[in-house]
Design a protein around this motif. Structure first.
Motif: not given
Ligand code: ATP
Ligand code: MG
Lengths: 318, 350, 296
Positions: B15, B17, B22, B24, B43-49, B61, B180, B213, B279
């Motif tokens: 990304f 930014t 970043v 991800a 965890e949240s923010g680990s890049g799964k999505s 974007d 999720e 999660h 990140l």
């Protein structure tokens, strides 16, 4: 869509509109009739003749009697009275006839405004932060900063003067020639009426689209494998229209207002021209009549907008 | 073992930014086998999505897949034209999202949105409509015939997610990615949805990628699991192995933080000590080392790679690797790997 | 306790003020369109001021140039249908436009801010009445009401300004009311109230300074709207009366001669459009500068 609740709502709104129209009409009536000086004075009539005319229009009666008679006329017969300048001309049929002409031009302007505004807004949003976007957002400020009579002037210069010179008068826009209401005659005034608002619609649409295309359901639509145009039109624009709809009320008011000038410039024998003319002629009776008509039109337009919400957004129910 | 249906190789997504770049998803590789159910946890923010979105090139974007391969049926999805990838989306690989409330278009009927998924891939309208009702029945929405005309706001949260699942299944995809799918739902509804997904996985034979999660969800549904941390895969293996013998300290702390059944409903996860990494400025060496209770010197400087640590089980951890190396030299050394042996916590041993 | 609160309230009358204004100024200067517009408007004001003492010719002197004659050395913007110097008339027109634009907004600020502050602060029946009136005004074509008003009061500069204020105060009132409603719940207002500050002090000492940004933006957008109103009225012949020129009436006069002398209508039309544009760009710039969140 037309549930019982909606029908009841429409009924209530129509009653409300009727009362508003009556109120506006009354305010204008009382406001104008409190003032000295009217069309009859300006004709420099004297003595007996003047008395006779006063009597003809019941202007010799006390104001509250005049008002009572006026109100009964409007409510029971839809009668807006008689022109002060042209004796014998009944206002209601006159205004209704002119309304159809104005409505035609206005409808064109409305369709044009919304169509162009939506297209430009969507393009600017889809191409966000490219030169297309910058050009469109900047020109939109120019667009709504131009008074409609300036736009009309430029259009006439190009289509009536320049084009006439270029083609030796074979093909050009004839100013104020007999009004036939043909498409060729309508589109210039419609453009002049609608253009400033098209810029506003475009700005709103752009902002609204940018908001919508970030939404999760747009991602869902992509994940389904839909075509990008389908996503933009069916999924994004549908939702983006909801906030844009809010502008329709002011838009109708703007087109009505604009028509007062534009009809004069283009020689369109509609309500707007009548309104401006009557004000200059000090023909109060017609001024009141046309303004009453305008109040009714705005009321109906706002009702239309509310119903449009129901059509666009299934979450809204009355 | 059959040939994998999807092979992800060295996937990298960034990304751009305001603060900088970043990354991800940073060099993620894994295989997905036909009909299996693979969990991706972290965890949240680990890049799964972002990983899941990258597979179908749906990263929003300012995100961009900058490298790697996503091989599906011998073609690299990352190399396809826009129109070709569109053909794959929803037909071969379908995706359902976390929040069914926001993932369904509020101004279109649920039935239309499901039928549309089929029409986009060439099914005739009438046929699509008929199948929509069937699909709704299949995901156990009561009174399916009348529900197709309902708008999303007229459905309950659970029903909306069922409708989303129906949409995902519409073209009988060979892969269903669920990001999720239960997080936004009530606990009881969560269980029903998971049960439904399990049944569908067994009955339809679609491979499911379950992003969550929640280690509990993985245990209930998946056969294999990938653990992500800060854009990397840190551990991968069969569910039983990972639960019994987690090889990465992060996996171990994730398992420790499974909420108890009687815990508050909104307490999703007991968080792991320390803060999630930034990140924009990822830690040097092993990205987990600032929070790792077992870290050794090497963890500060060198980045570990994913290595086979047991049969079918891979982990990216110096501690584990050091131990494995020492084990090879001295089989009789005391076993100190994280979670080794049942019920003994590595924290107590060190 | 009460005294402590009073001290606090006096010490921090407006939390994020000072830096807000200097930040806004910096952002405004970076906005190129707003900057160009400001320069143009400053020049316009100078021209309008100059026109008090000096115009190339007397604006009402007829026959000083051949009728309909185009731009020339002696008459930079040509002459109109009765041989008056268009440039001189344009300069006076600038005066009229600026007086109407700025004059109405000054009054609108006074009326709108007072009504908005009171309605938002006291709420209750006062607020209901104000809201009702505002909604009524939103439902009718304001420009046409102004038209009727000018017609009733008689056309004059003062009456035009009055008519525009009567039909244009609601936007300001509504905005200030909204600001007041939300601000009266904030801690520093509550602290001031708890310390026994008088409502007048709270309204004008605490709430008003914090609502100043939006008020300035609203007023800036109000200026072109008012100028447009005046041009519209004058175009129809019910505004500024001859021989005093207004950009609107100059355009109306020129339209009949569009074929033979387009400069008569073009000069005021272009001046008007650019002026409106400049105010709108400046308004955009001010809004972005004073409320960075509103930017894309
Ligand atoms: N739109 C975006 N803009 C910038 N960075 C983003 C964006 N989306 C994701 N990221 C970055 O990608 C990282 C991974 O995000 P991702 O959504 O994949 O996490 P996740 O594991 O799915 O978390 P969650 O469990 O909260 O869904 C985030 O930490 C963030 O730094
Ligand atoms: Mg996620």
């Amino acid at each position: 869509m037309l549930t019982r609740g909606t029908l009841i709502y429409i009924g209530q709104r129509i009653v409300l509109i009727a009362f508003t129209v009556l109120a506006v009409s009354s305010i204008v009536f009382l406001g104008i009739h409190r003032l000295p000086g009217d069309a009859l004075f300006s004709e420099h009539l004297h003595g007996q003749q003047y008395e006779l005319l006063l009597h003809h229009y019941h202007l010799d009666e006390p104001l509250w009697i005049q008002y009572r008679d006026y109100l009964t006329g409007v409510v029971t017969r839809g009668d807006l009275g008689e022109s002060l300048v042209n004796k014998g001309v009944q206002i209601t049929p006159l205004v209704l006839r002119e309304l159809t002409i104005s409505a035609e031009v206005g409808a064109f302007a409305l369709i044009f405004t919304i169509g162009l505004g939506l297209v430009l807004g969507v393009v600017a949003a889809v191409r966000q932060n490219t030169w297309v976007d910058y050009v469109l957002t900047t020109t939109s400020v120019i667009g709504y900063s131009m008074p409609n009579f300036v736009i009309a002037t430029f259009l006439l210069l190009v289509f009536a003067v320049w084009l006439g010179n270029q083609t030796d008068g074979a093909f050009y826009y004839q100013i104020g020639g007999g009004w036939t209401g043909s498409i060729g005659q309508i589109w210039l005034p419609a453009f002049a009426l609608g253009f400033p608002y098209a810029s506003i619609v475009a700005r709103l649409t752009r902002a609204s689209m940018l908001e919508v295309i970030r939404q999760d359901y747009i991602r869902t639509a992509r994940a389904k494998g839909l075509k990008e145009t389908v996503i933009m039109v069916r999924h994004a624009l549908r939702n983006a229209l909801i906030p844009v709809t809010t502008i329709l009320g002011p838009l109708v008011i703007g087109i009505i207002t604009g028509s007062v000038i534009i009809e004069n410039i283009f020689g369109i024998p509609g309500l707007g021209k009548e309104f401006a003319q009557s004000i200059l002629n000090r023909d109060y009776a017609i001024v009141i009549g046309v303004f009453t008509m305008y109040a009714a039109m705005v009321g109906v337009a706002n009702l239309g907008v509310d119903l449009l919400y129901v059509l666009i957004d299934p979450r809204i129910r009355y | 073992m059959p040939a994998p249906i999807l092979q992800v190789r060295d996937l990298r997504t960034q990304f751009l930014t305001d603060g900088g770049v970043v990354t991800a998803v940073d060099g993620v590789s894994f295989d997905l086998f036909p009909g299996e159910s693979l969990g991706i946890v972290g965890e949240s923010g680990s890049g799964k999505s972002v990983t899941a979105l990258s597979l179908l090139r749906l990263v929003p974007d300012p995100g961009r897949v900058v490298g790697g391969k996503v091989l599906f049926r011998n073609q690299d999805l990352l190399q396809l034209s826009d129109d070709e990838i569109r053909q794959i989306r929803g037909r071969d690989i379908a995706m359902i999202f976390q929040d069914p409330q926001s993932s369904l278009n509020p101004v279109l009927t649920t039935g239309f949105q499901i039928a549309e998924a089929m029409q986009a891939h060439g099914k005739a309208k009438a046929e699509a409509n008929a199948r929509t009702v069937e699909l709704l029945k299949r995901v156990r929405i009561p009174a399916a015939e009348s529900r197709v005309k309902d708008f999303p706001h007229q459905l309950s949260g659970g029903m909306r997610q069922r409708a989303m699942i129906a949409m995902g299944l519409a073209n009988a995809p060979s892969i269903l990615i669920a990001d999720e799918p239960t997080t936004a739902l009530d606990v009881t509804v969560q269980a029903q949805i998971l049960e439904l997904l399990g049944d569908l996985n067994r009955e339809l034979g679609a491979a499911i990628v379950m992003i969550t999660h929640n280690m509990g969800v993985v245990a209930g549904l998946c056969s294999r699991v990938i653990v992500m941390y800060a854009g990397h895969i840190v551990e991968e293996g069969p569910v039983e192995e990972i639960f019994e013998r987690p090889q990465h300290p992060y996996t171990w702390s994730l398992l420790r933080s499974i909420p108890r059944v009687d815990a508050l409903r909104h307490e999703r996860l007991r968080s792991i000590e320390g803060i999630a990494p930034d990140l924009l400025r990822p830690p040097s060496g092993c990205r987990f080392h600032p929070r790792c209770p077992f870290r050794i010197e090497r963890c500060f400087t060198d980045e570990p790679t994913l290595e086979e640590v047991a049969t079918n089980q891979r982990a990216a951890c110096w501690v584990t690797m050091e131990r494995a190396r020492r084990e090879m030299h001295a089989d009789d050394l005391l076993d100190i790997r994280p979670g080794a042996g049942s019920g003994v916590h590595p924290g107590e041993q060190i | 306790m009460a005294t402590a609160a009073a001290v606090v309230a006096r010490e921090i009358p407006s939390p994020e003020q000072a830096s807000l204004w200097s930040d806004a100024w910096r952002r405004l200067r970076r906005n190129r369109m707003a900057l160009i517009s400001t320069i143009y408007l400053v020049l316009l004001v100078l021209v309008a001021l100059l026109a008090i003492f000096y115009t190339p010719y007397r604006m009402s002197a007829v026959g000083i140039a051949p009728t309909y004659s185009g731009p020339s050395q002696a008459h930079l913007l040509g002459a109109d249908g009765v041989g008056r110097d268009v440039l001189s008339r344009l300069m006076i027109g600038a005066q009229i436009s600026l007086i109407v634009g700025v004059g109405t907004q000054l009054l609108v600020v006074v009326v709108g801010v007072t009504v908005g502050l009171l309605a938002g602060y006291y709420r209750g029946w006062l607020d209901s009445v104000v809201t009702f009136i505002i909604n009524v005004f939103y439902g009718i074509p304001d420009l046409l009401v102004a038209l009727i008003l000018v017609f009733l009061l008689g056309p004059s500069l003062t009456n035009i300004i009055i008519a525009i204020v009567v039909t244009r105060w609601m936007d300001m009132a509504r905005m200030v009311r909204g600001q007041t409603l939300s601000m009266r719940e904030r801690e520093f207002i509550e602290a001031a109230r708890a310390s026994g500050a008088k409502p007048v002090k709270i309204l004008f000492g605490h709430i008003l300074p914090n609502a100043l940004g939006p008020i300035i933006v609203q007023a800036t957008f109000g200026v072109p709207a008012a100028i447009l109103f005046e041009a519209f009225l004058s175009f129809l012949g019910v505004g500024i009366q001859p021989p005093t020129p207004s950009w609107g009436s100059m355009a109306a006069d020129g339209i009949a001669a569009l074929r033979i002398a387009p400069h008569i209508v073009l000069a005021p039309s272009i001046a008007l459009s650019i002026t409106l544009m400049a105010f709108n760009f400046l308004g955009d710039g001010l809004r972005d500068a004073l409320d960075p969140r509103s930017r894309r």
